[in-house]
Design a protein around this motif. Structure first.
Motif, PDB file in Angstrom:
ATOM      1  N   TYR A  11     100.173  69.750  -0.930  1.00  2.91           N
ATOM      2  CA  TYR A  11     100.988  68.879  -0.086  1.00  2.91           C
ATOM      3  C   TYR A  11     100.120  67.813   0.561  1.00  2.91           C
ATOM      4  O   TYR A  11      99.058  68.115   1.103  1.00  2.91           O
ATOM      5  N   ALA A  12     100.578  66.581   0.520  1.00  5.20           N
ATOM      6  CA  ALA A  12      99.900  65.481   1.216  1.00  5.20           C
ATOM      7  C   ALA A  12     100.449  65.416   2.630  1.00  5.20           C
ATOM      8  O   ALA A  12     101.662  65.304   2.828  1.00  5.20           O
ATOM      9  N   VAL A  13      99.570  65.516   3.619  1.00 13.61           N
ATOM     10  CA  VAL A  13      99.971  65.489   5.023  1.00 13.61           C
ATOM     11  C   VAL A  13      99.545  64.154   5.615  1.00 13.61           C
ATOM     12  O   VAL A  13      98.416  63.699   5.394  1.00 13.61           O
ATOM     13  N   SER A  14     100.450  63.535   6.369  1.00 11.80           N
ATOM     14  CA  SER A  14     100.161  62.245   6.990  1.00 11.80           C
ATOM     15  C   SER A  14     100.944  62.110   8.282  1.00 11.80           C
ATOM     16  O   SER A  14     101.889  62.851   8.539  1.00 11.80           O
ATOM     17  N   VAL A  15     100.542  61.123   9.080  1.00 10.67           N
ATOM     18  CA  VAL A  15     101.277  60.772  10.287  1.00 10.67           C
ATOM     19  C   VAL A  15     102.370  59.794   9.882  1.00 10.67           C
ATOM     20  O   VAL A  15     102.153  58.902   9.053  1.00 10.67           O
ATOM     21  N   ALA A  16     103.551  59.955  10.454  1.00 10.83           N
ATOM     22  CA  ALA A  16     104.701  59.124  10.097  1.00 10.83           C
ATOM     23  C   ALA A  16     104.545  57.697  10.599  1.00 10.83           C
ATOM     24  O   ALA A  16     103.901  57.447  11.623  1.00 10.83           O
ATOM     25  N   ALA A  17     105.166  56.800   9.874  1.00 12.28           N
ATOM     26  CA  ALA A  17     105.306  55.407  10.281  1.00 12.28           C
ATOM     27  C   ALA A  17     106.787  55.146  10.558  1.00 12.28           C
ATOM     28  O   ALA A  17     107.652  55.931  10.146  1.00 12.28           O
ATOM     29  N   ARG A  18     107.079  54.052  11.217  1.00  9.77           N
ATOM     30  CA  ARG A  18     108.480  53.711  11.504  1.00  9.77           C
ATOM     31  C   ARG A  18     109.299  53.650  10.203  1.00  9.77           C
ATOM     32  O   ARG A  18     110.472  54.003  10.188  1.00  9.77           O
ATOM     33  N   ALA A  19     108.678  53.240   9.123  1.00  8.82           N
ATOM     34  CA  ALA A  19     109.378  53.144   7.838  1.00  8.82           C
ATOM     35  C   ALA A  19     109.843  54.508   7.321  1.00  8.82           C
ATOM     36  O   ALA A  19     110.700  54.568   6.432  1.00  8.82           O
ATOM     37  N   ASP A  20     109.323  55.607   7.880  1.00  7.51           N
ATOM     38  CA  ASP A  20     109.695  56.960   7.446  1.00  7.51           C
ATOM     39  C   ASP A  20     110.917  57.516   8.171  1.00  7.51           C
ATOM     40  O   ASP A  20     111.415  58.582   7.810  1.00  7.51           O
ATOM     41  N   ILE A  21     111.403  56.815   9.184  1.00  6.04           N
ATOM     42  CA  ILE A  21     112.466  57.363  10.038  1.00  6.04           C
ATOM     43  C   ILE A  21     113.704  57.758   9.244  1.00  6.04           C
ATOM     44  O   ILE A  21     114.236  58.861   9.418  1.00  6.04           O
ATOM     45  N   ALA A  22     114.193  56.915   8.358  1.00  7.05           N
ATOM     46  CA  ALA A  22     115.410  57.233   7.601  1.00  7.05           C
ATOM     47  C   ALA A  22     115.212  58.474   6.736  1.00  7.05           C
ATOM     48  O   ALA A  22     116.101  59.333   6.654  1.00  7.05           O
ATOM     49  N   ALA A  23     114.056  58.600   6.107  1.00  7.25           N
ATOM     50  CA  ALA A  23     113.784  59.771   5.261  1.00  7.25           C
ATOM     51  C   ALA A  23     113.679  61.045   6.104  1.00  7.25           C
ATOM     52  O   ALA A  23     114.156  62.114   5.684  1.00  7.25           O
ATOM     53  N   ILE A  24     113.066  60.946   7.288  1.00  3.73           N
ATOM     54  CA  ILE A  24     112.973  62.108   8.177  1.00  3.73           C
ATOM     55  C   ILE A  24     114.370  62.536   8.607  1.00  3.73           C
ATOM     56  O   ILE A  24     114.711  63.721   8.595  1.00  3.73           O
ATOM     57  N   HIS A  25     115.196  61.565   8.990  1.00  2.00           N
ATOM     58  CA  HIS A  25     116.566  61.861   9.421  1.00  2.00           C
ATOM     59  C   HIS A  25     117.337  62.544   8.297  1.00  2.00           C
ATOM     60  O   HIS A  25     118.028  63.549   8.512  1.00  2.00           O
ATOM     61  N   ALA A  26     117.210  62.028   7.081  1.00  3.40           N
ATOM     62  CA  ALA A  26     117.906  62.627   5.933  1.00  3.40           C
ATOM     63  C   ALA A  26     117.423  64.053   5.678  1.00  3.40           C
ATOM     64  O   ALA A  26     118.229  64.952   5.394  1.00  3.40           O
ATOM     65  N   LEU A  27     116.108  64.281   5.770  1.00  2.11           N
ATOM     66  CA  LEU A  27     115.562  65.632   5.580  1.00  2.11           C
ATOM     67  C   LEU A  27     116.118  66.588   6.628  1.00  2.11           C
ATOM     68  O   LEU A  27     116.539  67.709   6.307  1.00  2.11           O
ATOM     69  N   ILE A  28     116.134  66.160   7.883  1.00  3.47           N
ATOM     70  CA  ILE A  28     116.646  67.016   8.960  1.00  3.47           C
ATOM     71  C   ILE A  28     118.125  67.303   8.748  1.00  3.47           C
ATOM     72  O   ILE A  28     118.574  68.449   8.874  1.00  3.47           O
ATOM     73  N   ARG A  29     118.896  66.302   8.395  1.00  2.01           N
ATOM     74  CA  ARG A  29     120.336  66.486   8.191  1.00  2.01           C
ATOM     75  C   ARG A  29     120.635  67.398   7.005  1.00  2.01           C
ATOM     76  O   ARG A  29     121.578  68.175   7.029  1.00  2.01           O
ATOM     77  N   GLU A  30     119.812  67.327   5.964  1.00  2.00           N
ATOM     78  CA  GLU A  30     120.065  68.140   4.766  1.00  2.00           C
ATOM     79  C   GLU A  30     119.517  69.564   4.900  1.00  2.00           C
ATOM     80  O   GLU A  30     120.145  70.523   4.463  1.00  2.00           O
TER      81      GLU A  30
END
Length: 175
Positions: A11-30
Motif C-alpha cells: 500500500y502506498a501511504v500519503s498525506v491527502a491533498a484538497r484534490a483527494d476530498i471527493a475520493a475520500i468522501h466516496a470511500l467513506i460513503r461506500e
C-alpha cells in the motif's frame, strides 16, 4: 513508523491533498456505513472540505485506488481527559477512519492511525483522541493495534442509536 506486517508494504501511504476530498468522501460513503458509525451530513461534508485548512488526512492506495483514509486535526475538544497539568495543551483528534471492506483485518487502519499520530507528534502534540461506538469491534481492534486505550464511555443515543448506545473515548499518549 513501526515495522509493517507482511503485505502492508504493497500500500502506498500519503498525506491527502484538497484534490483527494471527493475520493475520500466516496470511500467513506461506500465503505463506512454500518450500525456503529455516525456519518451525518452535512457535518461529514463540512469536515472533509476542511482538509488542507485545519483538517488533514492520511491515505492508503493500492494500484492507484484509494482503499483507506483517516482524518485528523489539532484540537482542544478533549481537554477534560488530559493529564493533570496538561488540561490546556492542544492535542490531536481522529475524525473519520475508513478502510475499504476488501482490505479490512490486515492492520491497514492501525498503520494509518500510527501515521496520523506521527504527523501530529511532528507538530508537538503528545496525545491523540478518538471516539467510537463502545461495541464497534472492528474499530476497537484497529485502535488497540495502534496503541489507543479507552479512557471513558458515556451514553450517547443521538450518535449511537444501536446496541449499548454508548460512545467510547480513546487516547494514545506518546510520552
Amino acid at each position: 513508523m513501526p515495522p509493517v506486517r507482511a503485505g502492508l508494504e504493497r500500500y502506498a501511504v500519503s498525506v491527502a491533498a484538497r484534490a483527494d476530498i471527493a475520493a475520500i468522501h466516496a470511500l467513506i460513503r461506500e465503505h463506512g456505513p454500518n450500525p456503529w458509525n455516525y456519518l451525518a451530513e452535512p457535518a461529514l461534508s463540512q469536515h472533509l472540505r476542511a482538509i488542507g485548512d485545519g483538517v488533514d488526512a492520511v491515505l492508503a492506495r493500492l494500484d492507484g485506488a484509494l482503499v483507506a483514509a483517516i482524518t485528523y486535526a489539532d484540537s482542544d475538544d478533549f481537554a477534560c481527559y488530559q493529564s493533570a497539568g496538561r488540561e490546556r495543551a492542544r492535542h490531536g483528534c481522529i475524525g473519520e477512519a475508513v478502510v475499504h471492506r476488501d482490505h479490512r483485518g490486515a492492520g491497514l487502519g492501525a498503520r494509518l492511525l500510527r501515521e496520523a499520530m506521527a504527523q501530529l507528534r511532528a507538530r508537538g502534540l503528545r496525545e491523540c483522541y478518538a471516539e467510537r461506538h463502545e461495541e464497534n469491534a472492528g474499530s476497537a481492534g484497529m485502535m488497540r493495534k495502534a496503541g489507543f486505550v479507552v479512557v471513558d464511555t458515556f451514553h450517547d443515543p443521538v450518535r449511537r442509536n444501536v446496541g449499548s448506545c454508548r460512545t467510547a473515548v480513546c487516547v494514545h499518549r506518546s510520552d
